[in-house]
Design a protein around this motif. Sequence first.
Motif, PDB file in Angstrom:
ATOM      1  N   LYS A   1       0.842  -1.192   0.000  1.00 15.25           N
ATOM      2  CA  LYS A   1       0.000   0.000   0.000  1.00 15.25           C
ATOM      3  C   LYS A   1       0.879   1.244   0.000  1.00 15.25           C
ATOM      4  CE  LYS A   1      -3.516   2.350   2.764  1.00 15.25           C
ATOM      5  NZ  LYS A   1      -4.331   2.708   1.629  1.00 15.25           N
ATOM      6  N   ARG A   2       0.520   2.206  -0.880  1.00 21.18           N
ATOM      7  CA  ARG A   2       1.268   3.467  -0.964  1.00 21.18           C
ATOM      8  C   ARG A   2       0.734   4.450   0.074  1.00 21.18           C
ATOM      9  NH1 ARG A   2       5.083   0.977  -3.909  1.00 21.18           N
ATOM     10  NH2 ARG A   2       4.344   0.368  -5.971  1.00 21.18           N
TER      11      ARG A   2
ATOM     12  N   GLU B   1      -0.765   7.594   0.963  1.00 16.56           N
ATOM     13  CA  GLU B   1      -1.477   8.557   0.132  1.00 16.56           C
ATOM     14  C   GLU B   1      -0.994   9.986   0.377  1.00 16.56           C
ATOM     15  OE1 GLU B   1      -5.657   8.136   0.177  1.00 16.56           O
ATOM     16  OE2 GLU B   1      -5.626   6.009  -0.313  1.00 16.56           O
TER      17      GLU B   1
ATOM     18  N   ILE C   1      -5.399   0.587  -8.644  1.00 20.73           N
ATOM     19  CA  ILE C   1      -6.187   1.735  -8.201  1.00 20.73           C
ATOM     20  C   ILE C   1      -7.636   1.284  -8.100  1.00 20.73           C
ATOM     21  CG2 ILE C   1      -6.982   4.058  -8.764  1.00 20.73           C
ATOM     22  CD1 ILE C   1      -4.412   4.406 -10.418  1.00 20.73           C
TER      23      ILE C   1
ATOM     24  N   MET D   1      -4.633   1.561  -4.077  1.00 24.50           N
ATOM     25  CA  MET D   1      -4.661   3.005  -3.869  1.00 24.50           C
ATOM     26  C   MET D   1      -6.084   3.484  -4.164  1.00 24.50           C
ATOM     27  SD  MET D   1      -4.506   6.400  -4.770  1.00 24.50           S
ATOM     28  CE  MET D   1      -4.146   6.687  -6.502  1.00 24.50           C
TER      29      MET D   1
ATOM     30  N   TYR E   1      -0.027  10.163  -8.308  1.00 22.44           N
ATOM     31  CA  TYR E   1       0.260   8.731  -8.174  1.00 22.44           C
ATOM     32  C   TYR E   1       0.976   8.185  -9.416  1.00 22.44           C
ATOM     33  CZ  TYR E   1      -0.519   3.825  -6.981  1.00 22.44           C
ATOM     34  OH  TYR E   1      -0.356   2.505  -6.675  1.00 22.44           O
TER      35      TYR E   1
END
Length: 637
Positions: free
Chosen positions: A33-34, A36, A171, A190, A375
Amino acid sequence: MQTMELIRNQLIQKHIAKLDKWKQRYGHSEIKKRDEDRIMSISSFVPLKITYVMNHVRVCGGAKIVLEQANRLVDRNHNVSIVCKAPKPEWIEVKANYIQVPLQAEIAECIPESDIIICTVVDQVLDCYLSRIAPVVLFEQGDTYLFEFNKLDKQLQDSIKREWSIPVPVISVSKGLSKVIEENFEKRCMLLPNAIDRQYFFPKSDQQGKNGIVRLLMVGQYEVKFKGIDKIISAVNEVQQSGREIELVWVSQTDPSIPFSGELIVNPSQKELGEIYRSCDIYVSASDYESFCLPALEAMSTGCAVISTNHSGIQEYGIDGFNCLIADIGDTKKITELITRLVDSPSERSRLVNNGYKTAQEFEWETTIKKLEAYLYYLICSEQHNEEIDNRGNCLRIERLPSYLSRAEAIAKINQVQQSMQEDWCLWLIDGEFISPNYVKQIKRVVSEPIDNVYSLQVVYTNDVPEHPIIRRENRLFKKGEFFSCTSKLGESIPIKIENASQTYFASEWLDNVRNMYKRNEYIRVIDFIKSIYSNLDSYEQPVAIKWLVLALIEVQAFTEAIQILNDAIRIHAISSDLQYLFARVALLIGNNDLSVGLFKLTKETGMAFLLTEWFDAIHCTADQYLNTLLSTDRYI
């Protein structure tokens, strides 16, 4: 139709074979997980080359969101392309460069130079990822199978899991959808919520929706059962039978298969859809599941009081009793009660509408598109960093063969280098050939995660047949220690071109012989040779051999024999547009212009014969030129 079904089946089998190779060589790779906040902090500073890959552009919320994203990115000065097999849509403005893929081509064949590729369904990911043209990301909006995954048989579940195991970031448009993806495939997403297009979906005026009769709107196709259209119709019938005045308005992408006595609008434009919303008082969604439920949010933004079943899509923004009223999934009786309640209470409708306006204002395109843009920059920078690490080693050698060697000498040289080289991979060129630096970068990405020990590239021969450039698939990229043989099966195909070829060291021996005889004008020898070897060729080589046979027959003006051969061949090798084109040329030579026009049209529709080992380049364009000339005559005007 048989031709299109044959093409479809061959592409499906090829895709399944690639997935099996992937499963054998790679295990599951989870994308972390990025953060945010970190994503949103990235500053955009250069325009990106962004390519969206779409399966269709029919009127629906999913296609609308993708096309709207593309338009907004164009507005922010990015170079955006959309690649799809369907014609360019007319129901919505498309600002991006639209590339329609020929029917028998693979999507990856037609992707332009890109900084990043956005797949919009998971079955596009494999080919785009293996092409290594650019980093790939999956934009998932919630296909039906995701919500019904546990109902699928085990074999189909395993097949879908293989597709989702390809290591690309994802995404998702909602928290609910993200949860489904994580539970089924152990992938973190994301989050990128949908947004409202204020150009079409804005509040109603004081005069709209005040004719005294309550208008209730539903959106969706009857045949798509999870939408619950039948439940809404049943609930409205109950309300009408109670003596209350209510008009049912139905917006559907297609004509329904059931009789309907209310107001039906099929496939409206976005402008018309906004006007329809504003003409209505209540909007009802009775879906069993939704990933985001864009229509309910559009209804809020245009002044409808919303009723919905409690699916995960409405949970993204809906609050029961505040901006909507919620019933349990499948509870038609409760939906009936809620409709009755709002019909009887204009004040409650007004309260829900006002709160709905406030909710819809939170879903702005500017916020969403900036988040997406940041992103994409993040993913591209991450990929470039990984490439810098990978390229520290000496992984790729580019070797050029002299053009004066005999075929035997060239093969000996290739295998001597393959066995003694220090590099991991070798790209083979011949003097006079050219490959662009961008393609070399793409090759370095390809060999960083190999599936095969051999790869085939597209080699362009401009002078083999006058005015008809030919593209051949040839094995040109080999792993260290791999032996080269002209009888070897073609390796995994990647859409990389080598230009200006003239020597066929890497082609099949039979094709090398035919080509050389044809170039020496030895047409009778070509005819006799092909007839002698034809039965030994496989199903991909046979239509290529017939092409060269017909080319020779045309040169000796044996038109009757050419027609007989083409008639038989096209029944078997329907996917070869080269044969369709040559049939049209022969028909033109014997004066049958009607047949010629029909065959040129078929060639144009079919496109280039990508599925074969060799094809005429841009043959659909050549066919179009002939059509323009023929159709400009008095007879065809």
